[in-house]
Design an enzyme around this catalytic site. Structure first.
Site, short mmCIF file in Angstrom:
data_model
loop_
_atom_site.label_atom_id
_atom_site.label_comp_id
_atom_site.label_asym_id
_atom_site.label_seq_id
_atom_site.Cartn_x
_atom_site.Cartn_y
_atom_site.Cartn_z
CB CYS A 79 42.83 52.32 27.15
SG CYS A 79 43.84 54.03 26.69
CG HIS A 167 42.59 53.96 31.75
ND1 HIS A 167 43.20 52.76 31.61
CD2 HIS A 167 42.88 54.76 30.98
CE1 HIS A 167 44.20 52.92 30.64
NE2 HIS A 167 43.81 54.16 30.33
CD GLU A 169 41.86 50.31 34.17
OE1 GLU A 169 40.52 50.60 33.72
OE2 GLU A 169 42.75 50.60 33.22
#
Ligand code: XMP
Length: 508
Positions: A79, A167, A169
């Protein structure tokens, strides 16, 4: 030397999640502020630049000197990290037409890119960004796109440098862990050698070296962090470790006795101190929650300190501090916040050095280490319990009788959760005595005028937010009946259906 990945923190809320995902991949990693890259540390095999609340154009945006690692070790920007790399090297980043937030699908994926090895076409990812990359620097090319984002991911032609706009994660990026695995294992050459067994072995060795022949004291609370610390230290230095377990009188029913038995069964050298009289005296008549907490905190230190002083040759104070307690994270004002739990307050002249064997572990890793050490499951998987104990679950002043009543009700609730197989499905549970409220009831032919008890059970992953647990009605009915029938002084049971926020988990 333990190989590691460095995650540079630019203030995003999800930075800790990246670390957790890497640990799940049995990879050791450290989160550091964006400007603290450890230049010259040969154990670093890769670096991840995480997200940020800033735009790269904000004057206060955090900047890092890429030459510290670029071209030396593999780099992944996520990001803001991806935008920062692109912007700094001559690409273009612009405000997106509309802020893009939520699910997106990777319509194009470069199957040649090692970052996307094993990816399904159309793989779902999670976007959350206001800016977007509209041109890449020279020597870079796109490796994934969505309908709205052409440069959803990129890589450098000649160097292991990658950027992703989404993202990986967060769990909504369905193959995010695979992407992180590809980066860590295939691109950085990581060995995935961070395991509980490995941790125990290396930590025991380090503790022996660090402590030598010195004596160590440790405050036990019955909780998982201090217990695992104690067992780990016990394995390293045996009876050079003295544990102190203070009973303030407001633990759960039989908790002190049961936990002492567990500790002794584990071979720990533990001194149990029944200081309940002092705590009850000092708390007499005190109703205000924060005052109660202060008195308990102060008394605890006094009692612990008096015991610790008897061990005159102690050189170390061990604590169950874990990684989330220590992570220095950046807030949007750019200030470094450091939250650090400290049992302590031990007078400085005691001159004890701190020993924190779990300082690198997340909570789930602490539990895995506990299992590796052969600790009983009920000690490892027990719910969190507040330091001041039942004192913050009795609304109003505290007496031994109120504690007894609450212990009985709480015990019925907790045993019930265990019997119904619900204990491990909730984060935390307990009963609260509304000792300043009385209501009318009828038992047999007799009118009663007694206190209500509230039951609280929540689901959560970190106690920062929590939802009330949707326990089965049949279960609640049985527990309610049993409490009212068996616990004298209670004639009504309520179930707390508030979430956090706006409520908190504890009532006080
Ligand atoms: P709250 O009530 O703030 O609780 O939603 C969040 C978590 O922290 C625990 N808690 C405490 N733990 N001393 C502690 O050691 C305290 O004074 C304290 N107050 C709350 C609570 O049990 C929950 O797990």
């Amino acid at each position: 030397m333990q190989e590691k990945i460095i995650i540079l923190d630019f203030g995003s809320q999800t930075t800790q999640l990246i670390a957790r995902r890497l640990r799940e991949l049995d990879t050791f990693c450290e989160i550091l502020p964006y400007n603290k890259f450890p230049v010259g540390d040969d154990s670093v095999i890769g670096v991840i630049l995480a997200g940020s609340p800033y735009s790269v154009y904000d004057p206060e945006a955090f900047k890092v000197d890429l030459s510290q690692f670029m071209g030396r070790i593999p780099v992944l920007g996520i990001c803001y990290g991806a935008q920062f790399i692109s912007h700094t090297l001559g690409g273009r980043v612009e405000p997106a037409n509309s802020r893009e937030y939520g699910r997106a699908n990777l319509g194009f994926i470069d199957s040649e890119s090692p970052l996307f090895k094993g990816f399904d076409s159309g793989s779902q990812v999670w976007m959350s960004h206001g800016d977007t990359i509209t041109a890449l620097p020279q020597g870079y090319h796109a490796i994934a796109s969505t309908d709205n984002v052409h440069y959803a991911a990129y890589q450098a032609d000649e160097m292991p440098v990658y950027g992703v706009q989404f993202h990986p994660e967060v769990s909504h990026s369905l193959q995010g862990t695979l992407l992180l695995r590809n980066f860590v294992v295939d691109i950085c050459g990581g060995h995935q050698d961070w395991s509980p067994a490995n941790f125990v072995e290396t930590t025991v060795e380090e503790l022996r070296k660090q402590i030598g022949k010195d004596r160590v004291i440790l405050g036990l609370s019955g909780g998982v962090d201090s217990s695992v610390s104690a067992v780990l230290l016990n394995r390293a230095i045996g009876h050079q470790l003295t544990c102190i377990f203070v009973d303030h009188g407001m633990l759960r029913k039989d908790e002190f006795k049961n936990v002492m038995r567990d500790y002794e069964g584990l071979g720990l050298n533990v001194i149990g101190v029944d200081a309940s009289e002092k705590f009850f005296q000092d708390l007499a008549g005190v109703k205000e929650p924060e005052k109660k907490r202060k008195i308990i905190g102060r008394d605890f230190i006094e009692v612990f300190d008096a015991e610790a002083r008897k061990i005159t040759d102690a050189r170390w104070l061990a604590q169950g501090t874990i990684y989330p307690d220590r992570i220095e994270s950046l807030n949007i004002t750019g200030k470094v916040i450091k939250s650090h739990h400290n049992v302590g307050g031990l007078p400085e002249e005691m001159n004890l050095q701190l020993c924190e064997p779990l300082r690198w572990l997340f909570k789930d890793e602490v539990r895995r280490v506990g299992r590796q050490l052969g600790m009983p499951e009920h000690l490892i998987s027990r719910h969190p319990f507040p330091g001041p104990g039942l004192a913050v679950r009795i609304l109003g002043d505290i007496t031994r009788e109120k504690v007894r009543v609450l212990q009985e009700a709480d015990d019925i609730f907790i045993q019930g959760l265990r019997q119904w197989g619900l204990y491990d499905q909730v984060w935390q549970a307990g009963a609260i005595l509304l000792s300043e409220v009385r209501s009318v009831g009828v038992m047999g032919d007799e009118r009663t005028y007694e206190n209500p008890v509230a039951l609280r059970a929540v689901t959560s992953s970190d106690a920062m937010t929590a939802d009330w647990a949707h326990l089965p009605y049949d279960f609640l009915a049985q527990v309610s009946n049993e409490i009212i029938n068996k616990v004298r002084g209670v004639n009504r049971v309520c179930y707390d259906i508030s979430s956090k926020p706006p409520a908190t988990i504890e009532w006080e």
